[in-house]
Scaffold this motif. Structure first.
Motif, PDB file in Angstrom:
ATOM      1  N   THR A 219      56.178  43.379  -0.714  1.00  0.00           N
ATOM      2  CA  THR A 219      54.739  43.478  -0.955  1.00  0.00           C
ATOM      3  C   THR A 219      54.431  43.337  -2.436  1.00  0.00           C
ATOM      4  O   THR A 219      55.275  43.642  -3.279  1.00  0.00           O
ATOM      5  CB  THR A 219      54.178  44.817  -0.435  1.00  0.00           C
ATOM      6  N   THR A 220      53.244  42.839  -2.737  1.00  0.00           N
ATOM      7  CA  THR A 220      52.787  42.832  -4.129  1.00  0.00           C
ATOM      8  C   THR A 220      51.925  44.067  -4.396  1.00  0.00           C
ATOM      9  O   THR A 220      51.558  44.321  -5.520  1.00  0.00           O
ATOM     10  CB  THR A 220      51.953  41.573  -4.432  1.00  0.00           C
ATOM     11  N   ARG A 221      51.586  44.774  -3.320  1.00  0.00           N
ATOM     12  CA  ARG A 221      50.727  45.947  -3.491  1.00  0.00           C
ATOM     13  C   ARG A 221      51.395  47.166  -2.839  1.00  0.00           C
ATOM     14  O   ARG A 221      50.998  47.598  -1.756  1.00  0.00           O
ATOM     15  CB  ARG A 221      49.364  45.687  -2.845  1.00  0.00           C
ATOM     16  N   THR A 224      49.767  50.200  -0.951  1.00  0.00           N
ATOM     17  CA  THR A 224      49.218  50.130   0.406  1.00  0.00           C
ATOM     18  C   THR A 224      50.165  50.767   1.422  1.00  0.00           C
ATOM     19  O   THR A 224      49.755  51.095   2.524  1.00  0.00           O
ATOM     20  CB  THR A 224      48.977  48.667   0.842  1.00  0.00           C
ATOM     21  N   MET A 225      51.427  50.967   1.049  1.00  0.00           N
ATOM     22  CA  MET A 225      52.402  51.531   1.997  1.00  0.00           C
ATOM     23  C   MET A 225      51.972  52.902   2.514  1.00  0.00           C
ATOM     24  O   MET A 225      52.356  53.319   3.599  1.00  0.00           O
ATOM     25  CB  MET A 225      53.781  51.634   1.358  1.00  0.00           C
ATOM     26  N   ASP A 228      50.635  52.432   5.793  1.00  0.00           N
ATOM     27  CA  ASP A 228      51.385  51.642   6.783  1.00  0.00           C
ATOM     28  C   ASP A 228      51.461  52.382   8.113  1.00  0.00           C
ATOM     29  O   ASP A 228      51.697  53.596   8.151  1.00  0.00           O
ATOM     30  CB  ASP A 228      52.818  51.385   6.281  1.00  0.00           C
ATOM     31  N   VAL A 274      57.864  42.648   8.195  1.00  0.00           N
ATOM     32  CA  VAL A 274      56.648  42.774   7.391  1.00  0.00           C
ATOM     33  C   VAL A 274      55.996  44.129   7.664  1.00  0.00           C
ATOM     34  O   VAL A 274      55.886  44.562   8.810  1.00  0.00           O
ATOM     35  CB  VAL A 274      55.686  41.584   7.649  1.00  0.00           C
ATOM     36  N   LYS A 275      55.614  44.805   6.586  1.00  0.00           N
ATOM     37  CA  LYS A 275      54.936  46.094   6.731  1.00  0.00           C
ATOM     38  C   LYS A 275      53.507  45.850   7.198  1.00  0.00           C
ATOM     39  O   LYS A 275      52.883  44.850   6.808  1.00  0.00           O
ATOM     40  CB  LYS A 275      54.964  46.880   5.419  1.00  0.00           C
ATOM     41  N   THR A 277      49.686  47.278   7.345  1.00  0.00           N
ATOM     42  CA  THR A 277      48.712  48.238   6.833  1.00  0.00           C
ATOM     43  C   THR A 277      47.341  47.815   7.361  1.00  0.00           C
ATOM     44  O   THR A 277      46.592  47.111   6.676  1.00  0.00           O
ATOM     45  CB  THR A 277      48.670  48.210   5.286  1.00  0.00           C
ATOM     46  N   ASP A 281      44.662  45.094   4.927  1.00  0.00           N
ATOM     47  CA  ASP A 281      45.029  43.683   4.845  1.00  0.00           C
ATOM     48  C   ASP A 281      44.475  42.949   6.056  1.00  0.00           C
ATOM     49  O   ASP A 281      44.602  43.437   7.182  1.00  0.00           O
ATOM     50  CB  ASP A 281      46.565  43.559   4.818  1.00  0.00           C
ATOM     51  N   ASP A 284      47.104  42.186   8.742  1.00  0.00           N
ATOM     52  CA  ASP A 284      47.600  43.430   9.330  1.00  0.00           C
ATOM     53  C   ASP A 284      46.536  44.040  10.237  1.00  0.00           C
ATOM     54  O   ASP A 284      46.844  44.684  11.237  1.00  0.00           O
ATOM     55  CB  ASP A 284      47.974  44.421   8.233  1.00  0.00           C
TER      56      ASP A 284
END
Length: 918
Positions: A219-221, A224-225, A228, A274-275, A277, A281, A284
RNA sequence: GGGCGAUUAGCUCAGUUGGCUAGAGCGCUGCCUUCACACGGCAGAGGUCACUGGUUCAAGUCCAGUAUCGCCCACCA
């Protein structure tokens, strides 16, 4: 003459007075009761926060050209001015001011007080840009100046919102929207600008709950996890088949989340895991909907982590990111970090990085509205100039997603909706049935009601529930979309609406084709069933000399007000119109002037032209005083008179078709060429002896001159209104009656702005005269070249011999050569050679001899240069003619021309060669 | 990733449906303080039309590709 004109044109001395006189005469005011075909332009309303920049100067100059031209053509013309309330920009600006002054933010100040403060601010600064437009000589109907928040526009907004809501085109729902944490409002997709950014790409380990290892997600962010709620793998990804259905323990949060199978996961990217969220997103979010995942929002509206973020609550998103990575690294859960560049969305107003944010918002369902707008462009009812911009418009409309129209702001049109938490349908029925101005509908979750009304509700209309007004305002572009008809009084059937809608031409820049143009078309077609305009002219963007956008922060902007102060408004307009070709960008090299202001030499072309116009007019006025006007037979006039009148007719026709095609550069460049090169450089110089001498011939020349000047002022007026207006008054004073009686007559009202547009007169066309004079000009130029090369004194006259029995037109046109080239006499002599003291040149195969020239060496060089050129041409011609394909397939007249020319070239070469030998 | 545009004289740009020797303004050189204008007049120098192929009797112009620059659109972890 009552007042002498200055020797050099001084715009500051005349421009203001000229504009004010036009204004005072009511020349810009549109009267719907006047029975003439209408021509209407609505101004792209500048933001109230704005001040004039070069883009405005260009945009409004072109609009004024069109308006003034059509007005002179006799159309019932309306140019509707006004300003846009510019929701975010204006509110932000006043909020900032209040914060500086009082230390209070908008929530501390409160809605009512803030809105009141913005209105005050608007009263003070709101018209500034319109005042600046007056410096451009914009001929708007200022009496009708509108504001997108005024009562007239509000009425239209309310009506169209009501209609759209009633027809089911507007809905409210919980959706992931573009959120601007700086101004704390939702934004539409096209209000988000993607900017290339240097970012870090974090590869994180999520431990399997089973304890048997981990999966890697990227992830670039990383912040945000916290929200998740799953990890997804592709259903066919063999690597992870056994993991599907297992769970991982979300680090830092210690939340057990499932590993799910979803097609969104791309096995070829990263680890293939892929996570997910869902509240953060867009993709997502879709996955979340499909798998019925919890949607955990971890951010406050200002992008701080909220109570769902565990230990990170209260941290700003970027601080949280840093801490999360530190904490994960401490636990050995960061696999690696890559440096990448990616595109990050930013608010086009606050420039803050956008966060996708799950919230309740209002939307316009655009699909059914877009269809007719697409159709209109495809079937040609709506035309773009240049044509290529139709693609921008169509591409956008064809891929449109629903338009988020609610903004969490206070400055704007408040959404005319009242909410009820519950209530029975019967009670709503009882309260509002039979009221055509109110309509209601279930909320999306089915638990409450939404009431839309044309009138403000008190809140107690429905038994058992309290109606509360929606706090949000509408996207600024929602009201802008109504501009072509809200300003004319729609939904009332006003005389203005009937006369001026649909409008004709929209002039704007390409960056708002989607934001504005397409929405006007959709709403115009929906609300009125008619296109808001038929032609959209898209002009270039003005850049600096390096090809960069002009901006305050770069300090490379050229301020139109500075240009007006130093070069004059007309000079600027001339230059801007002259630069308007169908290119997408215009470069304006920027320099500093003595006072440290940014300026550009490009404007000299306009200033120089104005000065030329001024001085040629001055010359004319000096001579025209006391001139007589009487019927003339155009066919009996001297050849130069017939020539210039014929040239004038051509220029009138060209200007007309250029303006009709929105090609501004050819329009003004053709006029410039006519006035400067044909009228000043040749006609004026040719008639000087006649004028000096006076008599019938001199009077006739003056009458022709007055006609040419009169028509020129009219033709130039749309481009450079103020100088032409000023000169017009003087012309009216000196020669009240112009034109050729019976052949070319037009009214000459007091003000040029009201004068009729010139018409091309077929009877004044004279191809023979044009050809004849052009030939004399060519001879003159050649003789002048000889004089220059041989250093013949300016006052010395020299004889010219033509090696032919005669030259057609010489009798009536030969005086042009004598006077303009300082030739003492012209003789025709067939046969024989040139005397040794003569310089020779050839035109169309005929040899000319300028006698009495002594510099043999100079002459030799001249001849050799010519010879070289001719030999090159001969070679090219021979090559072409020896090509069988050319002779067989090219049009016969071209082949014949080549043959004729070759014969001429050969004659000329022989002549030159003989000359060089002898 | 998709779409669009630009590349012509030192600079800023024209160049219509392919057709005589590619133009303008500014700048540059020479001459001219001539009774409209030196913000002017006259004359002149300056370009293998980004590159490579192709179509055509003929390409700055049409087609394909390459390079450089720029703009718009797009939910890639």
């Amino acid at each position: 003459m009552s007042q002498e004109l200055s020797k050099t044109y001084d715009p500051n001395a005349v421009e203001k007075a000229a504009y004010e006189r036009e204004l005072a005469a009511g020349a810009f005011h549109a009267d719907p009761s006047v029975e003439a075909p209408a021509y209407t332009i609505v101004i792209p309303p500048p933001n109230v926060t704005g001040s004039l920049h070069m883009g405005h100067a260009l945009d409004n100059t072109l609009q004024d050209v069109l308006i003034r031209w059509r007005r002179m053509e006799g159309r019932n013309t309306l140019w509707m001015p006004g300003v846009d309330h510019a929701g975010i920009a204006t509110q932000t600006r006043v909020e900032k001011k209040l914060l500086e002054e009082t230390g209070k933010n908008r929530y501390e100040i409160g809605r009512e007080k803030l809105v009141a403060a913005i209105w005050e601010w608007k009263a003070e600064y709101g018209d500034r840009i319109l005042e600046q437009l007056k410096g451009l000589a914009a001929s708007c109907d200022w009496d009708r100046t509108r504001f997108t928040l005024d009562d007239m526009c509000a009425r239209a907004v309310r009506q169209i919102f009501f209609d759209l809501f009633r027809d089911g085109h507007i809905y409210r729902g919980k959706r992931l929207v573009n959120w601007d944490p700086a101004t704390q409002t939702a934004l539409a997709d096209d209000e988000v600008e993607h900017k290339e950014t240097q970012s870090k790409f974090y590869h994180l380990r999520y431990p399997l709950t089973s304890g048997e290892g981990h999966v890697v997600v990227a992830t670039t962010r990383p912040e945000t996890m916290l929200g998740d709620t799953a990890v997804a793998v592709h259903p066919d990804d063999e690597r992870y088949q056994k993991l599907i259905g297992q769970t991982v323990t979300l680090p830092l949060m210690n939340r057990e989340i499932p590993i799910i199978a979803d097609h969104w996961a791309d096995p070829t990217k990263g680890s293939g895991c892929v996570k997910i969220t869902p509240a953060r997103d867009p993709n997502d979010y879709e996955v979340g909907l499909r798998h019925d995942l919890p949607m955990i929002n971890v951010m406050h509206p200002d992008a701080r982590i909220n109570e769902n973020g565990g230990a990170y609550e209260g941290l700003d998103r970027y601080a949280a990111r840093k801490k999360i990575i530190q904490d994960l690294e401490a636990q050995g859960l960061v696999e690696r970090i890559e440096e990448i560049t990616n595109e990050i969305g930013h608010s086009y107003r606050s420039n803050a990085a956008i966060e996708p944010y799950l919230s309740d918002q209002w939307f316009v369902a655009v699909k059914s509205l877009a269809a007719p707008a697409i159709e209109a462009a495809k079937d040609g009812r709506l035309k773009f100039h240049p044509e290529r911009y139709q693609r921008t418009y169509l591409d956008w409309l064809e891929n449109l997603r629903d338009w988020c129209i609610s903004r969490q702001l206070w400055w704007g049109h408040r959404i005319p909706i009242w909410h009820a938490d519950g209530g029975d349908e019967a009670d709503f029925e009882k309260a509002f049935s039979g009221d055509p101005q109110t309509t209601w509908r279930r909320t999306e979750n089915g638990q409450g009601w939404l009431v839309c009304s044309m009138k403000d509700l008190a809140g107690d209309e429905v038994k058992g529930v309290t109606l509360e007004r929606d706090p949000d305002v509408l996207d600024t572009w929602f009201s802008s979309a109504l501009w072509p008809f809200s300003t004319l009084g729609w939904p009332e059937s006003t005389p203005e609406l009937k006369r001026y809608y649909p409008t004709n031409t929209l002039v704007t820049a390409r960056d708002i084709i989607t934001l504005w143009v397409s929405r006007m078309v959709m709403f115009g077609l929906y609300g009125l069933g008619e296109l808001p305009f038929t032609d959209v002219f898209i002009h270039a963007t003005i850049l600096d000399g390096e090809g960069q956008r002009m901006s305050k922060s770069l300090g490379n902007g050229v301020d139109p007000l500075d240009i007006i102060a130093t070069y004059g408004s007309d000079a600027m307009r001339f230059t801007l119109a002259h630069m308007t070709t169908d290119t997408q960008d215009i470069r304006l090299p920027v320099e500093r002037d003595a006072e440290g202001r940014n300026t550009s030499k490009r404007f000299e072309i306009g200033r120089n032209f104005c000065n030329k116009l001024w001085n040629a007019s001055r010359f004319a006025f000096m001579n025209l005083e006391g001139a007589t006007r009487k019927p003339l037979d155009p066919k009996a006039l001297p050849v130069e008179d017939r020539w210039i009148l014929s040239r004038l007719q051509k220029r009138i026709a060209e200007t007309q078709s250029a303006l009709e095609a929105f090609t501004f550069h050819p329009a003004i460049d053709g006029l410039r060429e006519f006035f400067w090169n044909e009228l000043c450089d040749w006609y004026l110089e040719i008639i000087k002896p006649r004028v000096k001498e006076g008599g019938e011939s001199g009077q006739a020349a003056l009458q022709v001159l007055a006609t040419c000047l009169d028509r020129s002022l009219r033709l130039f007026h749309p481009f450079i209104p103020l100088i032409t207006e000023t000169l017009w008054w003087k012309l009216n004073e000196v020669v009240p009656e112009r034109g050729l009686p019976g052949h070319d007559e037009l009214d000459s009202p007091e003000l040029l702005v009201n004068a009729p547009w010139p018409k091309m007169r077929e009877t004044l066309r004279d191809e023979t005269a044009e050809k004849s004079v052009e030939q004399m000009i060519a001879i003159t130029r050649a003789v002048r070249e000889v004089r220059s090369e041989h250093k013949v004194g300016p006052k010395d006259t020299i004889p010219l011999e033509i090696a032919a029995a005669s030259l057609p037109g010489l009798d009536e046109a030969g005086h042009i050569v004598r006077e303009m080239a300082g030739v003492s006499e012209i003789t025709c002599t067939q046969g024989g050679g040139a005397s040794s003291d003569a310089a020779t040149f050839h035109l169309e195969g005929v040899e000319y001899r300028v006698k009495g020239v002594v510099d043999q060496e100079a002459e030799k060089q001249r001849l050799e240069k010519q010879l070289e050129k001719l030999r090159g041409e001969k070679k090219a011609l021979e090559g072409r003619l020896s090509n069988a394909g050319y002779v067989d397939r090219a049009p016969a007249h071209l082949v014949q021309e080549s043959r004729d020319r070759l014969a001429q070239v050969e004659t000329e070469i022989d002549g030159l060669a003989a000359r060089l030998k002898g």
